[in-house]
Scaffold this active site. Structure first.
Site, PDB file in Angstrom:
ATOM      1  N   THR A 182     -25.564  -6.898  36.430  1.00  0.00           N
ATOM      2  CA  THR A 182     -26.010  -8.190  36.949  1.00  0.00           C
ATOM      3  C   THR A 182     -27.373  -8.570  36.383  1.00  0.00           C
ATOM      4  OG1 THR A 182     -24.848  -7.661  38.990  1.00  0.00           O
ATOM      5  CG2 THR A 182     -26.396  -9.518  39.053  1.00  0.00           C
ATOM      6  N   ASP A 304     -24.301   2.810  38.385  1.00  0.00           N
ATOM      7  CA  ASP A 304     -23.755   3.247  37.103  1.00  0.00           C
ATOM      8  C   ASP A 304     -24.891   3.545  36.124  1.00  0.00           C
ATOM      9  OD1 ASP A 304     -21.865   3.827  35.147  1.00  0.00           O
ATOM     10  OD2 ASP A 304     -21.719   1.748  34.484  1.00  0.00           O
TER      11      ASP A 304
END
Length: 363
Positions: A182, A304
């Site tokens: 993002t 992640d």
């Protein structure tokens, strides 16, 4: 008389507005979000003009915004939202066509926080869409400022503070690995512009994106960075001066073909709910490049890349992360920083100059 402890104040729900000219799609998204704990759909609108009217009279945290609408389309509405309501986060929603992907990418550069592809046909596609949208709304809604009376929350372990002078790697890097989610595309364009004319090391990039988007991102990075950048192809030799982008839907990993490092693509199960995921790239690059691997974790939700960074550090490699203030969402960089192994935490605008210095450092 003993006084009882005050009851904990429950955080208010994240307030969402859904904007789409299709009543069917609005209803679908409304139902998806209304079923999620901590999320409240407080308004919906059929075009950008009506959405702006709702924003003027309601407190809204996140807007899910369609692209193609009558009266005022999503791009025009986005510009007005950014100008009039800078604290509101916007998620662009569109069908997955190249044209809409191009518009969504433009929207990210104009101030949208994220994007999502509208659900594919079938129950599986709708469920995947629901989970992804809810995760993005939560991540973006959590960035809203806390009320003045609320003390700032702390998460243990406390990551290192931003540093203007990160610890340098022990050896000159042989490869640069970048992971982002993002807020990643605009951050990557700024970073690649800062690296223009420098950094001969190959760059491997995993950005959480669908396939159509990753091809566009590679094209944009080629233009702004003035270096060859393309979606990776299975078996690609990793060459100096080139950038390889993990294609949407595929994990990109590093292997050896004799003495030559090459890229391998696979469709193994998602890691951290993502494919492509950052962890497989970092983990395998650590095995092949060892101390010559240098990682960078940029803005993104989730965690992640944190395990991959740990693997990198165990192999003698090095990594830095983007700081919280310059990140759209400090999930991935925050998780990597919280390992305690990061070489530094830098604002985005300082990462490029630091990489230029480090890439030419003597062994």
């Amino acid at each position: 008389m003993t006084q009882s402890a005050p009851a904990a104040v429950r955080p208010r729900d994240i307030r969402v507005m859904v904007v789409d000219d299709s009543a069917v799609v609005r209803g679908l998204i409304n139902r998806h979000l209304a079923s999620e704990q901590g999320i409240e759909v407080v308004a919906s609108a059929a075009n950008g003009e009506l959405a702006l009217a709702e924003l003027s009279r309601r407190e809204i945290d996140v807007v899910v915004l369609d692209i193609e609408m009558p009266v005022m389309d999503g791009l025009a509405a986005l510009k007005e939202i950014v100008a009039r309501h800078p604290g509101v986060r916007v998620v662009m929603a569109s069908t997955l066509t190249r044209r809409n992907a191009e518009i969504s990418m433009k929207a990210l550069h104009l101030g949208a926080s994220d994007y999502i592809a509208k659900p594919e046909t079938g129950l599986a596609g709708a469920e995947a869409f629901r989970q992804e949208l809810a995760a993005k709304v939560r991540a973006l809604g959590a960035r809203r400022p806390a009320p003045p009376s609320s003390p700032p929350s702390r998460v243990a372990p406390t990551p290192p503070a931003a540093s203007a002078l990160p610890r340098p790697p022990r050896v000159r890097p042989g490869v640069i690995l970048i992971g982002a989610s993002t807020g990643g595309p605009p951050a990557l364009l700024r970073l690649f512009a800062a690296l223009r004319g420098a950094v001969e090391q190959p760059i491997l990039l995993t950005q959480h994106m669908p396939a159509t988007f990753t091809a566009l991102l590679a094209e944009q990075l080629t233009r702004v960075g003035e270096r060859p950048c393309a979606e990776a192809v299975d078996g690609d030799r990793i060459r100096p001066g080139h950038c390889y982008v993990a294609p949407g839907g595929w994990h990109m990993t590093v292997a050896r073909d004799g003495a030559m490092p090459v890229l391998r693509l696979n469709q193994d199960p998602p890691e951290n709910f993502c494919r492509p995921a950052v962890d497989p790239m970092f983990r395998t690059a650590a095995q092949v490049f060892g101390s010559g691997a240098l990682g960078v974790i940029l803005t993104g939700m989730g965690s992640d890349g944190a395990h991959g960074c740990e693997a990198l550090a165990r192999a003698g490699g090095h990594f830095i992360v983007q700081d919280e203030a310059s990140s759209v969402v400090w999930g991935m960089p925050g998780a990597a920083a919280a390992t305690g192994l990061a070489g530094g935490v830098l604002p985005l605008d300082q990462i490029g100059p630091w990489l230029r210095r480090i890439s030419g450092a003597a062994s």
